[in-house]
Enzyme design. Structure first.
Site, PDB file in Angstrom:
ATOM      1  N   ASN A 148       0.229   7.723  -3.378  1.00 37.26           N
ATOM      2  CA  ASN A 148       1.446   8.540  -3.252  1.00 37.26           C
ATOM      3  C   ASN A 148       1.839   8.768  -1.795  1.00 37.26           C
ATOM      4  O   ASN A 148       2.565   9.707  -1.484  1.00 37.26           O
ATOM      5  CB  ASN A 148       1.310   9.870  -4.015  1.00 37.26           C
ATOM      6  CG  ASN A 148       0.108  10.688  -3.552  1.00 37.26           C
ATOM      7  OD1 ASN A 148      -0.438  10.446  -2.481  1.00 37.26           O
ATOM      8  ND2 ASN A 148      -0.290  11.671  -4.353  1.00 37.26           N
ATOM      9  N   ARG A 286      -2.138  20.282   3.634  1.00 37.11           N
ATOM     10  CA  ARG A 286      -2.855  21.307   2.879  1.00 37.11           C
ATOM     11  C   ARG A 286      -2.508  22.693   3.432  1.00 37.11           C
ATOM     12  O   ARG A 286      -2.438  22.884   4.652  1.00 37.11           O
ATOM     13  CB  ARG A 286      -4.371  21.101   2.966  1.00 37.11           C
ATOM     14  CG  ARG A 286      -4.886  19.958   2.090  1.00 37.11           C
ATOM     15  CD  ARG A 286      -4.680  20.203   0.601  1.00 37.11           C
ATOM     16  NE  ARG A 286      -5.096  19.096  -0.241  1.00 37.11           N
ATOM     17  CZ  ARG A 286      -4.308  18.127  -0.712  1.00 37.11           C
ATOM     18  NH1 ARG A 286      -3.005  18.123  -0.424  1.00 37.11           N
ATOM     19  NH2 ARG A 286      -4.785  17.183  -1.501  1.00 37.11           N
ATOM     20  N   GLN A 315      -4.102  27.238  -5.264  1.00 31.94           N
ATOM     21  CA  GLN A 315      -3.070  26.699  -6.147  1.00 31.94           C
ATOM     22  C   GLN A 315      -3.518  26.805  -7.591  1.00 31.94           C
ATOM     23  O   GLN A 315      -4.663  26.424  -7.867  1.00 31.94           O
ATOM     24  CB  GLN A 315      -2.771  25.232  -5.778  1.00 31.94           C
ATOM     25  CG  GLN A 315      -2.058  25.097  -4.454  1.00 31.94           C
ATOM     26  CD  GLN A 315      -1.608  23.675  -4.132  1.00 31.94           C
ATOM     27  OE1 GLN A 315      -1.012  23.461  -3.106  1.00 31.94           O
ATOM     28  NE2 GLN A 315      -1.891  22.726  -4.971  1.00 31.94           N
ATOM     29  N   HIS A 334       3.552  22.433  -5.327  1.00 31.39           N
ATOM     30  CA  HIS A 334       2.966  21.171  -4.854  1.00 31.39           C
ATOM     31  C   HIS A 334       3.478  20.007  -5.720  1.00 31.39           C
ATOM     32  O   HIS A 334       2.991  19.780  -6.823  1.00 31.39           O
ATOM     33  CB  HIS A 334       1.440  21.281  -4.947  1.00 31.39           C
ATOM     34  CG  HIS A 334       0.713  20.205  -4.210  1.00 31.39           C
ATOM     35  ND1 HIS A 334      -0.605  20.314  -3.881  1.00 31.39           N
ATOM     36  CD2 HIS A 334       1.105  18.998  -3.737  1.00 31.39           C
ATOM     37  CE1 HIS A 334      -0.996  19.223  -3.234  1.00 31.39           C
ATOM     38  NE2 HIS A 334       0.024  18.406  -3.144  1.00 31.39           N
TER      39      HIS A 334
HETATM   40  P1  NAD Z   1      -5.304   9.055   5.915  1.00 30.39           P
HETATM   41  O1  NAD Z   1      -6.756   9.130   5.665  1.00 30.39           O
HETATM   42  O2  NAD Z   1      -4.604   7.747   5.764  1.00 30.39           O
HETATM   43  O3  NAD Z   1      -4.968   9.600   7.384  1.00 30.39           O
HETATM   44  C1  NAD Z   1      -5.466  10.798   7.878  1.00 30.39           C
HETATM   45  C2  NAD Z   1      -5.554  10.672   9.393  1.00 30.39           C
HETATM   46  O4  NAD Z   1      -5.940  11.951   9.901  1.00 30.39           O
HETATM   47  C3  NAD Z   1      -6.633   9.694   9.838  1.00 30.39           C
HETATM   48  O5  NAD Z   1      -6.041   8.535  10.407  1.00 30.39           O
HETATM   49  C4  NAD Z   1      -7.472  10.462  10.876  1.00 30.39           C
HETATM   50  O6  NAD Z   1      -7.568   9.782  12.110  1.00 30.39           O
HETATM   51  C5  NAD Z   1      -6.668  11.723  11.094  1.00 30.39           C
HETATM   52  N1  NAD Z   1      -7.502  12.905  11.345  1.00 30.39           N
HETATM   53  C6  NAD Z   1      -8.498  13.412  10.592  1.00 30.39           C
HETATM   54  N2  NAD Z   1      -8.962  14.548  11.138  1.00 30.39           N
HETATM   55  C7  NAD Z   1      -8.242  14.755  12.266  1.00 30.39           C
HETATM   56  C8  NAD Z   1      -8.244  15.777  13.262  1.00 30.39           C
HETATM   57  N3  NAD Z   1      -9.075  16.818  13.196  1.00 30.39           N
HETATM   58  N4  NAD Z   1      -7.368  15.678  14.287  1.00 30.39           N
HETATM   59  C9  NAD Z   1      -6.522  14.619  14.380  1.00 30.39           C
HETATM   60  N5  NAD Z   1      -6.468  13.627  13.454  1.00 30.39           N
HETATM   61  C10 NAD Z   1      -7.315  13.701  12.414  1.00 30.39           C
HETATM   62  O7  NAD Z   1      -4.667  10.162   4.982  1.00 30.39           O
HETATM   63  P2  NAD Z   1      -3.202  10.205   4.335  1.00 30.39           P
HETATM   64  O8  NAD Z   1      -3.173   9.391   3.104  1.00 30.39           O
HETATM   65  O9  NAD Z   1      -2.190   9.967   5.395  1.00 30.39           O
HETATM   66  O10 NAD Z   1      -3.174  11.734   3.858  1.00 30.39           O
HETATM   67  C11 NAD Z   1      -3.317  12.801   4.767  1.00 30.39           C
HETATM   68  C12 NAD Z   1      -3.466  14.094   3.994  1.00 30.39           C
HETATM   69  O11 NAD Z   1      -2.229  14.403   3.332  1.00 30.39           O
HETATM   70  C13 NAD Z   1      -4.492  14.046   2.852  1.00 30.39           C
HETATM   71  O12 NAD Z   1      -5.789  14.269   3.307  1.00 30.39           O
HETATM   72  C14 NAD Z   1      -4.016  15.146   1.940  1.00 30.39           C
HETATM   73  O13 NAD Z   1      -4.600  16.376   2.306  1.00 30.39           O
HETATM   74  C15 NAD Z   1      -2.518  15.209   2.198  1.00 30.39           C
HETATM   75  N6  NAD Z   1      -1.756  14.708   1.028  1.00 30.39           N
HETATM   76  C16 NAD Z   1      -0.881  15.555   0.407  1.00 30.39           C
HETATM   77  C17 NAD Z   1      -0.144  15.124  -0.683  1.00 30.39           C
HETATM   78  C18 NAD Z   1       0.873  16.021  -1.350  1.00 30.39           C
HETATM   79  O14 NAD Z   1       1.210  15.779  -2.513  1.00 30.39           O
HETATM   80  N7  NAD Z   1       1.399  17.023  -0.685  1.00 30.39           N
HETATM   81  C19 NAD Z   1      -0.333  13.830  -1.187  1.00 30.39           C
HETATM   82  C20 NAD Z   1      -1.206  12.973  -0.513  1.00 30.39           C
HETATM   83  C21 NAD Z   1      -1.924  13.432   0.579  1.00 30.39           C
END
Ligand code: NAD
Length: 386
Positions: A148, A286, A315, A334
């Site tokens: 997603n 989050r 949530q 959400h």
């Molecule tokens: P991803 O794993 O592709 O990318 C996350 C990035 O965060 C990584 O590249 C990493 O380098 C970076 N990172 C981690 N910790 C860090 C820090 N402390 N400081 C700086 N950079 C940091 O993840 P994604 O698929 O892009 O998703 C990101 C987040 O979005 C998920 O973990 C989830 O919590 C959230 N999400 C929300 C929804 C929604 O419906 N609202 C859906 C999908 C994901």
């Protein structure tokens, strides 16, 4: 025979099935980074575009699991010691949950889940599982990475535009029968020329940057892993080595990193105070990344110009949660990652992960968060254990 406990959000208030607005959805086979979309074996137990994320939809898993002799139990009652989730957890071998309606697998619950082998997130973001406790208990945590990402990226772009252009209050004026243009525009700007920064440029954050490029914004990012220079050059990105540097520079901030113990309250009172007056914040990552009451104060004082997102803690959010009514907010429940389009992919990915588990083949590396007692796959790349 395994017992699979699946926790999904409740059916629509007017009952299931709903009438659909469209008859079909596009088929997406590959993501931007080359990863293939889910490839389960055999037929799907649903038609893509159907509402499968709620209890009656059961992620379309019932036929596959029951044909294999497994028991599928689908519930939505998940919170508190007397919930169905707590009652059924001790016998479950697999728990499936969605971030939109998270079944919190705390360390205490993991202790009670004596048979649990797999905690599967139908979606992305496995912070509702205590990852350190899962690692200690040798539980595999997996999610449908990539499923997603674009759904959320589109939502972030929508929220950036709607906040800066003052869309929601102006829409309310139209609904209310009003026509005061001055009221509609006295907080309305163009995004062209503004500085946009994303904290986290992984699958979603990078997709947001790509989608915003044609709008003529200056694009910035910070994250643990620096992007390849070809991507930085293509998008004319400014890299910041830390969050402090980025937040002092930009006008719109997007949060797109996972939640784990050290990122909790990343944007606290002190960090919010360092942002430029009039900064807009978007958070579809989050809720706990932001200090709840400090944000409310920053919006009330006018230091922050607007906040939009779809993630809360806990949530579902209580009716009294202050983010429902704080000024200049564009909050929704959400929903960004659970469009009907997204559901088709993460339900197929859930099936793919279950097939790997029951057939003894390795779960795709990018789907793994915790495996064999440690972070693995995307978990090793993007998370930290508490
Ligand atoms: P991803 O794993 O592709 O990318 C996350 C990035 O965060 C990584 O590249 C990493 O380098 C970076 N990172 C981690 N910790 C860090 C820090 N402390 N400081 C700086 N950079 C940091 O993840 P994604 O698929 O892009 O998703 C990101 C987040 O979005 C998920 O973990 C989830 O919590 C959230 N999400 C929300 C929804 C929604 O419906 N609202 C859906 C999908 C994901």
């Amino acid at each position: 025979m395994a017992k699979i406990l699946c926790v999904l959000y409740p059916d629509p208030v007017d009952g299931y099935p709903p009438r659909y607005a469209r008859d079909e959805i596009p088929t997406i086979t590959t993501y931007a980074n080359g990863q293939t979309a889910p490839t389960p074996m055999g037929a799907l137990g649903f038609k893509p575009g159907e509402l499968v994320g709620c209890v009656s939809g059961a992620l379309g898993l019932r036929n596959y699991l029951e044909r294999g002799g497994h028991e599928l139990i689908v519930i939505s009652d998940k919170d508190g010691p007397n919930s169905e989730f707590e009652r059924l957890l001790p016998d479950a071998e697999v728990v499936i949950s969605q971030p939109f309606w998270p079944a919190y697998l705390t360390a205490d619950r993991i202790t009670k889940a004596k048979n649990l082998k797999v905690a599967l997130t139908a979606g992305i973001g496995s912070d509702h599982v205590d990852l350190a406790a899962a690692a200690r208990a040798n539980i595999t945590v997996a999610e449908v990475t990539g499923s997603n990402s674009i759904s959320v990226a589109e939502h972030v772009v929508m929220m950036a535009l709607s906040l800066v252009r003052n869309y929601l209050p102006a829409h309310q004026t139209a609904i209310d029968g009003g026509w005061n243009i001055a009221d509609c525009v006295s907080r309305s700007y163009d995004i062209e020329g503004l500085h946009f920064g994303t904290i986290g440029a992984g699958r979603i954050g990078l997709a947001v940057l790509r989608r915003l490029k044609p709008f003529g914004l200056h694009l910035h990012y910070t994250q643990r892993h620096r992007l390849d220079s070809t991507i930085e050059n293509e998008l004319n990105l400014t890299f910041h080595s830390d969050v402090q540097s980025l937040i002092k520079t930009v006008d719109i901030i997007n949060l797109q990193i996972p939640l784990y113990p050290s990122t909790e309250n990343l944007l606290d009172e002190a960090v919010l105070a360092q942002m430029k007056r009039g900064t807009y914040l978007i958070n579809c990552a989050r809720g706990k990344l932001v200090e709840r009451d400090a944000l409310v104060r920053a919006l009330k004082s006018g230091h922050i110009a607007g906040y939009a997102g779809d993630v809360w803690f806990p949530q579902p959010a209580s009716p009294e949660h202050p983010w429902r009514t704080m000024p200049f907010n564009g909050m929704t429940p959400h929903m960004s990652g659970t469009s009907l389009s997204a559901q088709a992919r993460y339900a197929a990915g859930t099936l793919e992960i279950l097939q790997s588990y029951f057939e003894g083949t390795r779960i795709r590396e990018e789907y793994l968060i915790v495996d064999s007692g440690n972070l693995a796959g995307t978990g090793a790349h993007s998370y930290e254990l508490g």
